[in-house]
Structures are given as structure tokens and as C-alpha cells.
Design a protein around this motif. Sequence first.
Motif, PDB file in Angstrom:
ATOM      1  N   GLY A  73     -50.827 -36.853  99.025  1.00  0.00           N
ATOM      2  CA  GLY A  73     -49.505 -36.336  99.344  1.00  0.00           C
ATOM      3  C   GLY A  73     -48.376 -37.097  98.691  1.00  0.00           C
ATOM      4  N   THR A  74     -48.590 -38.363  98.414  1.00  0.00           N
ATOM      5  CA  THR A  74     -47.547 -39.157  97.766  1.00  0.00           C
ATOM      6  C   THR A  74     -47.475 -38.894  96.270  1.00  0.00           C
ATOM      7  OG1 THR A  74     -48.938 -41.063  97.223  1.00  0.00           O
ATOM      8  CG2 THR A  74     -47.997 -40.991  99.440  1.00  0.00           C
ATOM      9  N   LYS A  75     -48.518 -38.287  95.736  1.00  0.00           N
ATOM     10  CA  LYS A  75     -48.660 -38.029  94.302  1.00  0.00           C
ATOM     11  C   LYS A  75     -48.774 -39.323  93.502  1.00  0.00           C
ATOM     12  CE  LYS A  75     -46.407 -33.529  94.402  1.00  0.00           C
ATOM     13  NZ  LYS A  75     -45.422 -32.623  93.766  1.00  0.00           N
ATOM     14  N   ASN A  76     -49.096 -40.401  94.180  1.00  0.00           N
ATOM     15  CA  ASN A  76     -49.305 -41.661  93.473  1.00  0.00           C
ATOM     16  C   ASN A  76     -50.776 -41.993  93.295  1.00  0.00           C
ATOM     17  OD1 ASN A  76     -46.577 -42.307  93.045  1.00  0.00           O
ATOM     18  ND2 ASN A  76     -46.393 -43.162  95.112  1.00  0.00           N
ATOM     19  N   THR A  77     -51.630 -41.215  93.927  1.00  0.00           N
ATOM     20  CA  THR A  77     -53.067 -41.415  93.785  1.00  0.00           C
ATOM     21  C   THR A  77     -53.681 -40.117  93.294  1.00  0.00           C
ATOM     22  OG1 THR A  77     -53.107 -43.053  95.558  1.00  0.00           O
ATOM     23  CG2 THR A  77     -55.207 -42.041  94.936  1.00  0.00           C
ATOM     24  N   VAL A  78     -54.476 -40.217  92.263  1.00  0.00           N
ATOM     25  CA  VAL A  78     -55.158 -39.042  91.728  1.00  0.00           C
ATOM     26  C   VAL A  78     -56.656 -39.296  91.807  1.00  0.00           C
ATOM     27  CG1 VAL A  78     -55.061 -39.871  89.335  1.00  0.00           C
ATOM     28  CG2 VAL A  78     -55.275 -37.428  89.790  1.00  0.00           C
ATOM     29  N   TYR A  79     -57.393 -38.247  92.097  1.00  0.00           N
ATOM     30  CA  TYR A  79     -58.833 -38.347  92.263  1.00  0.00           C
ATOM     31  C   TYR A  79     -59.548 -37.470  91.236  1.00  0.00           C
ATOM     32  CZ  TYR A  79     -57.243 -39.939  96.863  1.00  0.00           C
ATOM     33  OH  TYR A  79     -56.603 -40.601  97.877  1.00  0.00           O
ATOM     34  N   LEU A  80     -60.753 -37.852  90.929  1.00  0.00           N
ATOM     35  CA  LEU A  80     -61.634 -37.004  90.124  1.00  0.00           C
ATOM     36  C   LEU A  80     -62.971 -36.952  90.844  1.00  0.00           C
ATOM     37  CD1 LEU A  80     -61.868 -35.363  87.468  1.00  0.00           C
ATOM     38  CD2 LEU A  80     -63.021 -37.361  86.494  1.00  0.00           C
ATOM     39  N   GLN A  81     -63.270 -35.797  91.387  1.00  0.00           N
ATOM     40  CA  GLN A  81     -64.549 -35.580  92.060  1.00  0.00           C
ATOM     41  C   GLN A  81     -65.537 -35.028  91.051  1.00  0.00           C
ATOM     42  OE1 GLN A  81     -65.267 -36.036  95.576  1.00  0.00           O
ATOM     43  NE2 GLN A  81     -67.374 -35.709  94.899  1.00  0.00           N
ATOM     44  N   ILE A  82     -66.685 -35.675  90.954  1.00  0.00           N
ATOM     45  CA  ILE A  82     -67.750 -35.231  90.055  1.00  0.00           C
ATOM     46  C   ILE A  82     -68.959 -34.879  90.907  1.00  0.00           C
ATOM     47  CG2 ILE A  82     -69.232 -35.836  88.118  1.00  0.00           C
ATOM     48  CD1 ILE A  82     -67.125 -37.906  87.274  1.00  0.00           C
ATOM     49  N   THR A  83     -69.443 -33.681  90.775  1.00  0.00           N
ATOM     50  CA  THR A  83     -70.649 -33.270  91.470  1.00  0.00           C
ATOM     51  C   THR A  83     -71.698 -32.852  90.439  1.00  0.00           C
ATOM     52  OG1 THR A  83     -69.856 -30.991  91.677  1.00  0.00           O
ATOM     53  CG2 THR A  83     -69.364 -32.493  93.498  1.00  0.00           C
ATOM     54  N   ASN A  84     -72.949 -32.826  90.887  1.00  0.00           N
ATOM     55  CA  ASN A  84     -74.055 -32.486  89.986  1.00  0.00           C
ATOM     56  C   ASN A  84     -73.909 -33.252  88.663  1.00  0.00           C
ATOM     57  OD1 ASN A  84     -76.344 -31.233  88.982  1.00  0.00           O
ATOM     58  ND2 ASN A  84     -75.244 -29.400  88.293  1.00  0.00           N
ATOM     59  N   ALA A  85     -73.752 -34.567  88.784  1.00  0.00           N
ATOM     60  CA  ALA A  85     -73.523 -35.389  87.597  1.00  0.00           C
ATOM     61  C   ALA A  85     -74.678 -35.258  86.606  1.00  0.00           C
ATOM     62  CB  ALA A  85     -73.337 -36.847  88.006  1.00  0.00           C
ATOM     63  N   LYS A  86     -74.333 -35.343  85.333  1.00  0.00           N
ATOM     64  CA  LYS A  86     -75.317 -35.243  84.273  1.00  0.00           C
ATOM     65  C   LYS A  86     -75.269 -36.495  83.403  1.00  0.00           C
ATOM     66  CE  LYS A  86     -74.897 -30.205  84.065  1.00  0.00           C
ATOM     67  NZ  LYS A  86     -74.667 -29.024  83.203  1.00  0.00           N
ATOM     68  N   PRO A  87     -76.368 -36.831  82.745  1.00  0.00           N
ATOM     69  CA  PRO A  87     -76.357 -38.029  81.886  1.00  0.00           C
ATOM     70  C   PRO A  87     -75.242 -38.017  80.849  1.00  0.00           C
ATOM     71  CG  PRO A  87     -78.604 -37.311  82.244  1.00  0.00           C
ATOM     72  CD  PRO A  87     -77.720 -36.256  82.860  1.00  0.00           C
ATOM     73  N   GLU A  88     -74.866 -36.849  80.375  1.00  0.00           N
ATOM     74  CA  GLU A  88     -73.790 -36.771  79.378  1.00  0.00           C
ATOM     75  C   GLU A  88     -72.414 -37.055  79.977  1.00  0.00           C
ATOM     76  OE1 GLU A  88     -76.106 -34.422  80.021  1.00  0.00           O
ATOM     77  OE2 GLU A  88     -75.247 -32.380  79.923  1.00  0.00           O
ATOM     78  N   ASP A  89     -72.338 -37.213  81.288  1.00  0.00           N
ATOM     79  CA  ASP A  89     -71.070 -37.621  81.920  1.00  0.00           C
ATOM     80  C   ASP A  89     -70.871 -39.131  81.823  1.00  0.00           C
ATOM     81  OD1 ASP A  89     -71.598 -35.249  84.607  1.00  0.00           O
ATOM     82  OD2 ASP A  89     -70.514 -34.982  82.709  1.00  0.00           O
ATOM     83  N   THR A  90     -71.876 -39.832  81.371  1.00  0.00           N
ATOM     84  CA  THR A  90     -71.776 -41.286  81.242  1.00  0.00           C
ATOM     85  C   THR A  90     -70.639 -41.673  80.306  1.00  0.00           C
ATOM     86  OG1 THR A  90     -74.117 -41.648  81.706  1.00  0.00           O
ATOM     87  CG2 THR A  90     -72.986 -43.349  80.423  1.00  0.00           C
ATOM     88  N   GLY A  91     -69.875 -42.653  80.731  1.00  0.00           N
ATOM     89  CA  GLY A  91     -68.779 -43.133  79.900  1.00  0.00           C
ATOM     90  C   GLY A  91     -67.769 -43.903  80.715  1.00  0.00           C
ATOM     91  N   VAL A  92     -66.721 -44.317  80.053  1.00  0.00           N
ATOM     92  CA  VAL A  92     -65.611 -44.971  80.732  1.00  0.00           C
ATOM     93  C   VAL A  92     -64.554 -43.913  81.021  1.00  0.00           C
ATOM     94  CG1 VAL A  92     -63.851 -46.765  80.613  1.00  0.00           C
ATOM     95  CG2 VAL A  92     -66.089 -47.133  79.535  1.00  0.00           C
ATOM     96  N   TYR A  93     -64.134 -43.865  82.268  1.00  0.00           N
ATOM     97  CA  TYR A  93     -63.145 -42.884  82.710  1.00  0.00           C
ATOM     98  C   TYR A  93     -61.806 -43.582  82.893  1.00  0.00           C
ATOM     99  CZ  TYR A  93     -66.689 -39.328  83.269  1.00  0.00           C
ATOM    100  OH  TYR A  93     -67.682 -38.402  83.025  1.00  0.00           O
ATOM    101  N   TYR A  94     -60.789 -42.996  82.288  1.00  0.00           N
ATOM    102  CA  TYR A  94     -59.462 -43.576  82.303  1.00  0.00           C
ATOM    103  C   TYR A  94     -58.484 -42.661  83.034  1.00  0.00           C
ATOM    104  CZ  TYR A  94     -61.284 -46.355  78.392  1.00  0.00           C
ATOM    105  OH  TYR A  94     -62.025 -47.186  77.583  1.00  0.00           O
ATOM    106  N   CYS A  95     -57.594 -43.269  83.759  1.00  0.00           N
ATOM    107  CA  CYS A  95     -56.468 -42.566  84.355  1.00  0.00           C
ATOM    108  C   CYS A  95     -55.286 -42.678  83.397  1.00  0.00           C
ATOM    109  CB  CYS A  95     -56.144 -43.218  85.700  1.00  0.00           C
ATOM    110  SG  CYS A  95     -54.710 -42.561  86.547  1.00  0.00           S
ATOM    111  N   ALA A  96     -54.501 -41.622  83.309  1.00  0.00           N
ATOM    112  CA  ALA A  96     -53.357 -41.628  82.402  1.00  0.00           C
ATOM    113  C   ALA A  96     -52.197 -40.859  83.023  1.00  0.00           C
ATOM    114  CB  ALA A  96     -53.746 -40.996  81.059  1.00  0.00           C
ATOM    115  N   THR A  97     -51.004 -41.210  82.626  1.00  0.00           N
ATOM    116  CA  THR A  97     -49.827 -40.494  83.112  1.00  0.00           C
ATOM    117  C   THR A  97     -48.878 -40.211  81.950  1.00  0.00           C
ATOM    118  OG1 THR A  97     -48.462 -42.449  83.558  1.00  0.00           O
ATOM    119  CG2 THR A  97     -49.948 -41.744  85.302  1.00  0.00           C
ATOM    120  N   ARG A  98     -48.074 -39.197  82.163  1.00  0.00           N
ATOM    121  CA  ARG A  98     -47.005 -38.911  81.223  1.00  0.00           C
ATOM    122  C   ARG A  98     -45.834 -38.349  82.007  1.00  0.00           C
ATOM    123  NH1 ARG A  98     -46.728 -35.114  75.793  1.00  0.00           N
ATOM    124  NH2 ARG A  98     -45.823 -33.547  77.175  1.00  0.00           N
ATOM    125  N   ARG A  99     -44.640 -38.775  81.660  1.00  0.00           N
ATOM    126  CA  ARG A  99     -43.450 -38.295  82.357  1.00  0.00           C
ATOM    127  C   ARG A  99     -43.303 -36.801  82.137  1.00  0.00           C
ATOM    128  NH1 ARG A  99     -37.908 -41.128  80.830  1.00  0.00           N
ATOM    129  NH2 ARG A  99     -38.248 -39.890  78.958  1.00  0.00           N
TER     130      ARG A  99
END
Length: 127
Positions: A73-99
Motif C-alpha cells: 500500500g505504501t508503494k515502497n515495497t515491490v514483490y515478485l511471486q514466482i510459481t512453478n519455477a523452472k531451471p531457466e529462471d536461475t539468475g540474479v534478480y534485480y529491483c529497479a526504479t524509474r521516476r
Amino acid sequence: QVRLAESGGTSVQAGGSLRLSCVASGFTDSGRCMAWLRQAPGKEREGVAEIEQDGSTLVKYSLRGRFTISQDGTKNTVYLQITNAKPEDTGVYYCATRRDTCPPLYSPYASGKYDNVGQGTQVTVSS
């Protein structure tokens, strides 16, 4: 000073689920795009999902149905829900913002595409 703190990266088996979180702090303006990027081993960094100020979302087409982006609700926290994960989802996940508005999700990642990018959190999916 703007800070993006990602968490939730872990090792899961294929078919499992996980939720990544990113807490944003230090902003002096209001309203921004928040996004998740990822970089698989040996590959370019790519856009995964974006959420606009008004709450509208866009998930990379090939990930729809398994990836969901949301924010609190504050819009200061963002989530990424991953279900049925696959090996090709492996990696480094980054959060990013833009005005203001989000850049095109599918355009190649380059420095300056986003105003701020976090340090990343590692996701490993084993088969």
C-alpha cells in the motif's frame, strides 16, 4: 540517498515457488515505476516485470502465468511471486526504479534505462 534492498532469493527445486521483495527508501519525489530485472548466467540482463504508479502491471510474455508483480500500500515495497519455477529462471534478480513512467519492458537493458538498480538477489532453481 536512494536505496533498494532485495531479499527472498533462494534455492528451490523445479516446480517450487518463491517470493522476492524489494524495499525502496530515500526517495524525495513521489510516483515512480518499479520493476524486476534478471540476469541468467552468461546472458544479458532482461526485464521481467514492471508496475506503474497507478498499479498497472506488465509481465514478460513468456513468464505470464508464473510470475506476478505487486506492491504494498505504501508503494515502497515491490514483490515478485514466482510459481512453478523452472531451471531457466536461475539468475540474479534485480529491483529497479524509474521516476514517473516505466520504460519499455522489452527494450534492451542499458545503463540509464532505470534511475536506480539494486544489488540483486540470487535465485537458483534445480531440476
